[in-house]
Write an enzyme that holds these catalytic residues in place. Sequence first.
Site, PDB file in Angstrom:
ATOM      1  N   HIS A 113      12.924  34.982  83.563  1.00  9.39           N
ATOM      2  CA  HIS A 113      11.666  34.536  84.150  1.00  9.39           C
ATOM      3  C   HIS A 113      11.631  33.028  84.373  1.00  9.39           C
ATOM      4  O   HIS A 113      10.736  32.511  85.023  1.00  9.39           O
ATOM      5  CB  HIS A 113      10.470  34.993  83.306  1.00  9.39           C
ATOM      6  CG  HIS A 113      10.261  34.244  82.027  1.00  9.39           C
ATOM      7  ND1 HIS A 113      10.678  34.706  80.791  1.00  9.39           N
ATOM      8  CD2 HIS A 113       9.655  33.063  81.777  1.00  9.39           C
ATOM      9  CE1 HIS A 113      10.323  33.856  79.855  1.00  9.39           C
ATOM     10  NE2 HIS A 113       9.715  32.850  80.428  1.00  9.39           N
ATOM     11  N   ASP A 143      15.194  40.184  80.460  1.00 11.61           N
ATOM     12  CA  ASP A 143      14.738  38.792  80.557  1.00 11.61           C
ATOM     13  C   ASP A 143      15.822  37.814  80.127  1.00 11.61           C
ATOM     14  O   ASP A 143      15.561  36.846  79.420  1.00 11.61           O
ATOM     15  CB  ASP A 143      13.462  38.561  79.746  1.00 11.61           C
ATOM     16  CG  ASP A 143      12.748  37.274  80.148  1.00 11.61           C
ATOM     17  OD1 ASP A 143      12.946  36.839  81.299  1.00 11.61           O
ATOM     18  OD2 ASP A 143      12.023  36.695  79.324  1.00 11.61           O
ATOM     19  N   SER A 219      10.718  28.856  76.316  1.00 13.15           N
ATOM     20  CA  SER A 219      11.426  30.044  76.792  1.00 13.15           C
ATOM     21  C   SER A 219      12.865  29.702  77.153  1.00 13.15           C
ATOM     22  O   SER A 219      13.121  28.767  77.910  1.00 13.15           O
ATOM     23  CB  SER A 219      10.712  30.633  78.009  1.00 13.15           C
ATOM     24  OG  SER A 219       9.448  31.128  77.667  1.00 13.15           O
TER      25      SER A 219
END
Length: 469
Positions: A113, A143, A219
């Site tokens: 992402h 992901d 992230s």
Amino acid sequence: MHHNSLRPYLGDMKKLIFALCLCLPSFVQAQTQVPQSAGQMQLSFAPLVKEAAPAVVNIYAKRVTEARRTPFMNDPFFERFFEGFGRPQPRVQNSLGSGVILSRGGIVVSNFHVVGMATDIRVVLKDRREYSARVLLGDEDSDLAILQLEGAEDLPNLSLRDSDEVEVGELVLAIGNPFGVGQTVSSGIVSGLARSGGASGGGRGYFIQTDAPINPGNSGGALIDMNGQLIGVNTRIVSRSGGSNGIGFAIPANLVQAFMRQAQAGNDRFLRPWAGLVGQPVGSDMAESLGLSRPEGILISGIHPRSPFAKDFKVGDVITVVNGAPVNSPPEMIYHMTVRGVGETLRVVRNRNGRELGLNVRLTEAPDDPPSDARTLPEASGLPELAFANANPALMAQFDLPIEMSGVLITNPGPYGARVGVRAGDLVLSVNGQTVANSKDAAAALEQRGRYRLTLRRGTQRVELSFRS
């Protein structure tokens, strides 16, 4: 009691207080002095951070998309009346995240992402060196994305630890770039293992849970143990406000290792083994009836005829152990299968009527058989550019659909189909009251423009759509 009788005790108390006062300066000094030995230095994270932080990078990704600007561009009804109004305008979407260098030659792991579909990726090291990067392998479901830095060599990197050995309660550090303020380190412990669902962000499946703060921008960053080894890639949080509330998730290092293997093998997509099973956790209410001494494992409630488990397993069996690890939920089992990889052999313990047996299962991809006979409707049809195919195991796995599904599956609604409410993953049951058995029938039923009534299955719901094309 007369106060004179307390005099002996008061004298002893004065001596004790005086002695404590003499010891206090040395006691305070002992608590505040700089660590002088390797053992004392373990009380600080600084040496560990100094070693690991250079391998954690900041990632700046940019994606350019085109959008036609109309007064009603976000309204699915009115937009059709303004087709062709205005010229397409480029829109730049930026994302900010972190990544971890895994090799001296510039192999980097991050979240899908963060870098997925990006047209320009810039990676900045802690020492301010910058590199352009390209995606070698990415997968939205997991992901994860593996990047290659252009022209990189002799870079600092982190080694991967066997994440199946990680235990709840271990001290961990999360390193990343939260909110774009620069590299930041936060500490915590491993709060839980085999976590799935209930989080915001990309990815699905099996996670390591930590209370080390993971905020936006973290992230793709590193979750490391006290030896400086990577045990997971930070990816998700549970939050109502968007900030860390002490519940963060990291993708285990063993899954990262599986992605590295496939990226280095030149795969253009991540190959994921197919179970072809429907299962549910065994609760205490059913354990006794299944011949189990305690609630454990996964009860098989459905199995596809083409499943690699179909030979030695049947409905009612319980899977308790996969590759030496106990499993208690479908996501745990899928995780162990994915880490093992397509073409490898999985060791599975089956419990049937209270008797356990170890079996080997050869892992395969979901077969693209029977033929899907994929079709796309032409411009002159009722729903131009609508794409559909006969549902088979490969399509069911792609769209995460029940294994018992059959019929015509919508793979792309096209611009007109999307406006009237058709979605990818819908199953076509009938067109104008006539049952549709295969993609050939669907193409014939939607051949001409006119008034239509579609009956679709969407998940567990039945959807009726009426429109004129």
